[in-house]
Design a protein around this motif. Structure first.
Motif, PDB file in Angstrom:
ATOM      1  N   ASN A   1     108.650  41.866  15.579  1.00 25.36           N
ATOM      2  CA  ASN A   1     109.805  42.115  15.019  1.00 25.36           C
ATOM      3  C   ASN A   1     110.063  41.193  13.822  1.00 25.36           C
ATOM      4  N   LYS A   2     108.939  40.591  13.063  1.00 20.97           N
ATOM      5  CA  LYS A   2     108.860  39.750  11.927  1.00 20.97           C
ATOM      6  C   LYS A   2     107.455  40.016  11.153  1.00 20.97           C
ATOM      7  N   ASP A   3     107.501  39.549  10.086  1.00 27.13           N
ATOM      8  CA  ASP A   3     106.043  39.600   9.389  1.00 27.13           C
ATOM      9  C   ASP A   3     105.426  38.398   9.739  1.00 27.13           C
ATOM     10  N   LYS A   4     105.654  37.272  10.515  1.00 24.46           N
ATOM     11  CA  LYS A   4     105.037  36.126  10.829  1.00 24.46           C
ATOM     12  C   LYS A   4     105.629  35.271  12.233  1.00 24.46           C
ATOM     13  N   ILE A   5     105.109  34.390  12.646  1.00 24.68           N
ATOM     14  CA  ILE A   5     105.726  33.734  13.525  1.00 24.68           C
ATOM     15  C   ILE A   5     106.626  32.750  13.124  1.00 24.68           C
ATOM     16  N   GLU A   6     107.987  33.116  13.315  1.00 27.36           N
ATOM     17  CA  GLU A   6     109.229  32.204  12.533  1.00 27.36           C
ATOM     18  C   GLU A   6     110.202  32.196  13.881  1.00 27.36           C
ATOM     19  N   PRO A   7     111.393  31.482  13.598  1.00 34.16           N
ATOM     20  CA  PRO A   7     112.293  31.585  14.901  1.00 34.16           C
ATOM     21  C   PRO A   7     112.756  33.184  14.937  1.00 34.16           C
ATOM     22  N   ASN A   8     113.258  33.333  16.501  1.00 34.73           N
ATOM     23  CA  ASN A   8     113.534  34.635  16.667  1.00 34.73           C
ATOM     24  C   ASN A   8     112.524  35.734  16.587  1.00 34.73           C
ATOM     25  N   THR A   9     111.164  35.578  16.923  1.00 36.27           N
ATOM     26  CA  THR A   9     109.964  36.351  16.756  1.00 36.27           C
ATOM     27  C   THR A   9     109.407  36.614  18.180  1.00 36.27           C
ATOM     28  N   PHE A  10     109.364  37.858  18.548  1.00 40.24           N
ATOM     29  CA  PHE A  10     108.717  38.346  19.766  1.00 40.24           C
ATOM     30  C   PHE A  10     107.197  38.588  19.268  1.00 40.24           C
ATOM     31  N   PHE A  11     106.255  38.209  19.741  1.00 37.99           N
ATOM     32  CA  PHE A  11     104.903  38.518  19.621  1.00 37.99           C
ATOM     33  C   PHE A  11     103.915  38.856  20.807  1.00 37.99           C
ATOM     34  N   LEU A  12     102.802  39.608  20.586  1.00 43.80           N
ATOM     35  CA  LEU A  12     101.898  39.883  21.472  1.00 43.80           C
ATOM     36  C   LEU A  12     100.546  38.620  21.292  1.00 43.80           C
ATOM     37  N   ASN A  13      99.879  38.316  22.133  1.00 38.56           N
ATOM     38  CA  ASN A  13      98.691  37.436  21.833  1.00 38.56           C
ATOM     39  C   ASN A  13      97.740  37.850  22.944  1.00 38.56           C
ATOM     40  N   ALA A  14      96.380  37.603  22.644  1.00 39.31           N
ATOM     41  CA  ALA A  14      95.315  37.981  23.392  1.00 39.31           C
ATOM     42  C   ALA A  14      94.095  37.113  22.814  1.00 39.31           C
ATOM     43  N   PHE A  15      93.286  36.781  23.633  1.00 45.29           N
ATOM     44  CA  PHE A  15      92.021  36.108  23.349  1.00 45.29           C
ATOM     45  C   PHE A  15      90.827  36.477  24.286  1.00 45.29           C
ATOM     46  N   GLU A  16      89.624  36.531  23.991  1.00 41.68           N
ATOM     47  CA  GLU A  16      87.980  36.509  24.477  1.00 41.68           C
ATOM     48  C   GLU A  16      87.318  35.204  24.183  1.00 41.68           C
ATOM     49  N   GLU A  17      87.168  34.381  25.331  1.00 41.98           N
ATOM     50  CA  GLU A  17      86.359  33.194  25.082  1.00 41.98           C
ATOM     51  C   GLU A  17      85.120  33.231  25.887  1.00 41.98           C
ATOM     52  N   VAL A  18      83.976  32.544  25.135  1.00 40.92           N
ATOM     53  CA  VAL A  18      82.876  32.388  26.116  1.00 40.92           C
ATOM     54  C   VAL A  18      82.220  31.062  26.169  1.00 40.92           C
ATOM     55  N   PHE A  19      81.739  30.448  27.047  1.00 43.43           N
ATOM     56  CA  PHE A  19      81.269  29.138  27.220  1.00 43.43           C
ATOM     57  C   PHE A  19      79.771  29.294  27.670  1.00 43.43           C
ATOM     58  N   ALA A  20      79.078  28.278  27.018  1.00 49.06           N
ATOM     59  CA  ALA A  20      77.679  28.205  27.316  1.00 49.06           C
ATOM     60  C   ALA A  20      77.399  26.731  27.274  1.00 49.06           C
ATOM     61  N   GLY A  21      76.168  26.165  27.915  1.00 47.08           N
ATOM     62  CA  GLY A  21      75.510  25.051  28.019  1.00 47.08           C
ATOM     63  C   GLY A  21      74.104  24.852  28.169  1.00 47.08           C
ATOM     64  N   PRO A  22      73.313  23.868  27.973  1.00 48.37           N
ATOM     65  CA  PRO A  22      72.087  23.424  28.126  1.00 48.37           C
ATOM     66  C   PRO A  22      71.435  23.665  29.544  1.00 48.37           C
ATOM     67  N   ASN A  23      72.331  23.621  30.314  1.00 52.32           N
ATOM     68  CA  ASN A  23      71.660  23.699  31.878  1.00 52.32           C
ATOM     69  C   ASN A  23      71.869  25.091  32.321  1.00 52.32           C
ATOM     70  N   ALA A  24      70.926  25.523  33.288  1.00 54.01           N
ATOM     71  CA  ALA A  24      70.999  26.796  33.897  1.00 54.01           C
ATOM     72  C   ALA A  24      72.265  26.910  34.707  1.00 54.01           C
ATOM     73  N   PRO A  25      72.740  28.235  34.921  1.00 56.05           N
ATOM     74  CA  PRO A  25      72.750  29.063  33.904  1.00 56.05           C
ATOM     75  C   PRO A  25      73.496  28.919  32.726  1.00 56.05           C
ATOM     76  N   ASN A  26      72.780  29.173  31.433  1.00 55.76           N
ATOM     77  CA  ASN A  26      73.087  28.817  30.406  1.00 55.76           C
ATOM     78  C   ASN A  26      74.448  29.571  29.774  1.00 55.76           C
ATOM     79  N   PHE A  27      74.754  30.559  30.339  1.00 60.05           N
ATOM     80  CA  PHE A  27      75.937  31.431  30.023  1.00 60.05           C
ATOM     81  C   PHE A  27      77.110  31.069  31.005  1.00 60.05           C
ATOM     82  N   LYS A  28      78.041  30.080  30.914  1.00 62.32           N
ATOM     83  CA  LYS A  28      78.858  29.413  32.117  1.00 62.32           C
ATOM     84  C   LYS A  28      80.113  30.224  32.484  1.00 62.32           C
TER      85      LYS A  28
END
Length: 237
Positions: free
Chosen positions: A148-175
């Motif tokens: 309902n606003k152009d940016k996040i400010e007082p009295n703003t409703f918003f949607l949010n989402a994310f995708e995150e990947v984790f990796a490391g040196p030890n097997a399995p590398n994709f954590k």
């Protein structure tokens, strides 16, 4: 708001039913202090009920300092303590230090945050007296869309989402892989809240598993100069 809450609960229930797994809880309180346009400090308190929805068995206490090169670029250094319980007994203690970099961009009202993080992790297992350490690397792309606003400010409703990947040196590398979708409300310059559903897939040599979290967070911001340039909405971390 009530309809959206029911929708996320149904999504979590459906996902759990399809995999013979249950819904866990993920709760967070964050405090951001903006000293000026450049420097900021951040503290986060977190608990999770992984095995049973109403019985916390994991916590985090962490924080750090960030520097805004400009409104789109922020390096950050952080430290934290993490505890895991099994069958109501303290099982694992972790101390972690990390370096991260956030690059932000906007497409119309949509804000996109790209976060790269390198972690060094130190473990102690009090029941056996053993210690260990490892490294981990993470990339997260987070999206925030004010409704309902152009940016996040007082009295703003918003949607949010994310995708995150984790990796490391030890097997399995994709954590690990995380996928989150939620919504929130910025009440004023100081207080905001958001909630949603997060699916987490964990990979291990002993076998993979999926976790389903109902997420809730309260976010407090203290801006010494009332600059009101919100870098990002803190989400499940």
């Amino acid at each position: 708001m009530k309809k959206l809450l029911i929708l996320f609960i149904l999504i979590g229930y459906f996902a759990s039913a399809q995999t013979d797994e249950h819904l866990s809880s993920f709760n967070m309180v964050s405090f951001t202090y903006k000293h000026d346009k450049k420097w900021m400090a951040y503290i986060e308190l977190q608990d999770r009920a992984i095995e049973e929805f109403s019985k916390p068995d994991y916590y985090e206490v962490k924080g750090g300092i960030g520097y805004n090169i400009d409104k789109n670029n922020q390096p950050f250094i952080g430290i934290g303590r993490y505890g895991t319980y099994k069958e109501s007994k303290f099982y694992q203690e972790e101390f972690r230090i990390w370096l991260q970099y956030i690059f932000s961009q906007k497409i119309s009202k949509l804000k996109i945050d790209h976060r790269l993080r390198a972690e060094k992790r130190f473990f102690y297992f009090p029941q056996s007296g053993l210690a260990d350490n490892t490294s981990r690397f993470r990339y997260r792309m987070a999206l925030t869309l004010p409704l309902n606003k152009d940016k996040i400010e007082p009295n703003t409703f918003f949607l949010n989402a994310f995708e995150e990947v984790f990796a490391g040196p030890n097997a399995p590398n994709f954590k690990r892989n995380r996928l989150f979708g939620g919504f929130g409300y910025q009440l004023n310059d100081y207080i905001g809240a958001n909630m949603g559903y997060m699916w987490q897939r964990e990979f291990a040599n002993s076998g993979n598993r999926s976790l389903h979290f109902l997420y809730f967070a309260l976010n407090f911001t203290f801006d010494r100069l009332k600059y009101n340039e919100m870098h990002q909405i803190p989400v499940a971390d």
